[in-house]
Motif scaffolding. Structure first.
Motif, PDB file in Angstrom:
ATOM      1  N   GLU A 156       3.972   0.788  -8.643  1.00  0.00           N
ATOM      2  CA  GLU A 156       5.370   0.738  -8.207  1.00  0.00           C
ATOM      3  C   GLU A 156       5.546  -0.049  -6.913  1.00  0.00           C
ATOM      4  OE1 GLU A 156       6.513   5.152 -10.041  1.00  0.00           O
ATOM      5  OE2 GLU A 156       6.585   4.844  -7.874  1.00  0.00           O
ATOM      6  N   GLU A 157       4.718   0.216  -5.926  1.00  0.00           N
ATOM      7  CA  GLU A 157       4.919  -0.374  -4.601  1.00  0.00           C
ATOM      8  C   GLU A 157       4.382  -1.797  -4.481  1.00  0.00           C
ATOM      9  OE1 GLU A 157       4.099   2.105  -1.220  1.00  0.00           O
ATOM     10  OE2 GLU A 157       4.850   3.893  -2.243  1.00  0.00           O
ATOM     11  N   GLU A 179       1.716   4.930  -7.931  1.00  0.00           N
ATOM     12  CA  GLU A 179       2.295   4.464  -6.670  1.00  0.00           C
ATOM     13  C   GLU A 179       1.900   3.015  -6.385  1.00  0.00           C
ATOM     14  OE1 GLU A 179       4.513   5.674  -4.587  1.00  0.00           O
ATOM     15  OE2 GLU A 179       4.766   7.609  -5.564  1.00  0.00           O
ATOM     16  N   GLN A 233      -2.434   8.253  -0.753  1.00  0.00           N
ATOM     17  CA  GLN A 233      -2.350   6.968  -0.075  1.00  0.00           C
ATOM     18  C   GLN A 233      -3.378   6.051  -0.715  1.00  0.00           C
ATOM     19  OE1 GLN A 233      -3.695   6.359   3.949  1.00  0.00           O
ATOM     20  NE2 GLN A 233      -4.910   8.219   3.924  1.00  0.00           N
ATOM     21  N   ILE A 269       5.977  -6.720  -3.446  1.00  0.00           N
ATOM     22  CA  ILE A 269       6.288  -5.414  -2.866  1.00  0.00           C
ATOM     23  C   ILE A 269       7.630  -4.890  -3.364  1.00  0.00           C
ATOM     24  CG2 ILE A 269       4.817  -5.708  -0.857  1.00  0.00           C
ATOM     25  CD1 ILE A 269       7.353  -6.349   0.779  1.00  0.00           C
ATOM     26  N   SER A 270       7.718  -3.577  -3.405  1.00  0.00           N
ATOM     27  CA  SER A 270       8.930  -2.902  -3.878  1.00  0.00           C
ATOM     28  C   SER A 270       9.992  -2.912  -2.783  1.00  0.00           C
ATOM     29  CB  SER A 270       8.593  -1.457  -4.254  1.00  0.00           C
ATOM     30  OG  SER A 270       8.411  -0.686  -3.075  1.00  0.00           O
ATOM     31  N   GLU A 283      10.993  -0.506  -1.260  1.00  0.00           N
ATOM     32  CA  GLU A 283      10.630   0.484  -0.238  1.00  0.00           C
ATOM     33  C   GLU A 283      10.070  -0.177   1.016  1.00  0.00           C
ATOM     34  OE1 GLU A 283       8.181   3.858  -1.424  1.00  0.00           O
ATOM     35  OE2 GLU A 283       8.665   3.390  -3.512  1.00  0.00           O
ATOM     36  N   HIS A 284       9.649  -1.440   0.874  1.00  0.00           N
ATOM     37  CA  HIS A 284       8.991  -2.148   1.976  1.00  0.00           C
ATOM     38  C   HIS A 284       9.720  -3.448   2.276  1.00  0.00           C
ATOM     39  CE1 HIS A 284       5.732   0.717   1.635  1.00  0.00           C
ATOM     40  NE2 HIS A 284       5.767   0.524   0.324  1.00  0.00           N
ATOM     41  N   ARG A 316       7.238  -0.158   5.984  1.00  0.00           N
ATOM     42  CA  ARG A 316       8.126   0.738   5.261  1.00  0.00           C
ATOM     43  C   ARG A 316       9.569   0.549   5.737  1.00  0.00           C
ATOM     44  NH1 ARG A 316       6.944   7.034   3.907  1.00  0.00           N
ATOM     45  NH2 ARG A 316       9.118   7.588   3.660  1.00  0.00           N
ATOM     46  N   VAL A 353      -0.126   1.977   0.973  1.00  0.00           N
ATOM     47  CA  VAL A 353       0.704   2.480  -0.123  1.00  0.00           C
ATOM     48  C   VAL A 353       0.666   4.006  -0.036  1.00  0.00           C
ATOM     49  CG1 VAL A 353       0.807   2.715  -2.645  1.00  0.00           C
ATOM     50  CG2 VAL A 353       0.249   0.489  -1.613  1.00  0.00           C
ATOM     51  N   LEU A 361       1.745  -2.498   4.732  1.00  0.00           N
ATOM     52  CA  LEU A 361       3.127  -2.676   4.290  1.00  0.00           C
ATOM     53  C   LEU A 361       4.071  -2.058   5.305  1.00  0.00           C
ATOM     54  CD1 LEU A 361       1.240  -1.740   1.588  1.00  0.00           C
ATOM     55  CD2 LEU A 361       3.286  -2.645   0.529  1.00  0.00           C
ATOM     56  N   GLY A 388       2.741   7.906  -1.361  1.00  0.00           N
ATOM     57  CA  GLY A 388       3.782   8.576  -2.134  1.00  0.00           C
ATOM     58  C   GLY A 388       3.322   9.932  -2.607  1.00  0.00           C
TER      59      GLY A 388
END
Length: 154
Positions: free
Chosen positions: A56-57, A53, A9, A109-110, A112-113, A27, A36, A25, A38
Motif C-alpha cells: 500500500e505505502e 502495508e 514497521q 509512495i502512497s 500517506e507520504h 509522513r 513503512v 518516508l 501501519g
C-alpha cells in the motif's frame, strides 16, 4: 476490516553496486520521517500486515522478499482510536519489525507520504523520528554487513 492490536514497521533497502541504501518516508499527517508503518487487521499475522502495508505505502506491483527482524517495540494503546474495540486491559500495542529488499524495484509512495529519500545508513538513522525505526534500521544494517539476513517470510 477492523484494526487488530498490533503494529508493524518495514524498513526498505536496496543494493546499488556494492552500497546499500535505505528508504525513509515523510509522513504527511505528522511531517516526520519514518519507515513503512501501519496496523494489523483482525485475522492477519504480522508478516501479512507488513507485506500489505509495504504494498500500500510503496505501490508495489508484485511480491518482494520480506525479512523478519528481531526488533520489537511497544506503542501506548492510548494513541489508537480503535483502542475501545480491543480487549479490556490492552495498554500497549506490540510493534513487529521487518525489512524489504527493493533492489531493482520501482516504488510509488502512497498519499500517506509526501516524499521518499534513499540514504546511506548514517543519514537514514539521523532522519528517522522514532527510536523503534532507528533500532530496526541498525539491526538491518548490521545484518547486511554480516551477510546474515534471516530467511524471507512466505
Amino acid at each position: 476490516m477492523p484494526r487488530a492490536p498490533f503494529q508493524v514497521q518495514v524498513v526498505p533497502f536496496r543494493r546499488v553496486g556494492d552500497q546499500v541504501e535505505f528508504a525513509v518516508l515523510r509522513r504527511k499527517d505528522m511531517n516526520v520521517w519514518q519507515a513503512v508503518a501501519g496496523g494489523g487487521e483482525v485475522g492477519e499475522r504480522p508478516e501479512e500486515a507488513a507485506a500489505r502495508e509495504a504494498r500500500e505505502e510503496l505501490g508495489l506491483d508484485g511480491p518482494v522478499p520480506l525479512y523478519p527482524l528481531q526488533t520489537t517495540a511497544s506503542v501506548p494503546a492510548r494513541f489508537f482510536a480503535e483502542r475501545d474495540t480491543w480487549p479490556r486491559g490492552t495498554y500497549v500495542v506490540r510493534e513487529h519489525s521487518f525489512a524489504i529488499d527493493l533492489t531493482n524495484v520501482e516504488i510509488k509512495i502512497s498519499p500517506e507520504h509526501t516524499a521518499v529519500q534513499w540514504l546511506g545508513y548514517e543519514a537514514a538513522h539521523e532522519m528517522l523520528r522514532f527510536d523503534s525505526n532507528r533500532t530496526a534500521l541498525g539491526e538491518l544494517h548490521e545484518r547486511l554487513l554480516a551477510t546474515d539476513l534471516p530467511l524471507p517470510v512466505d
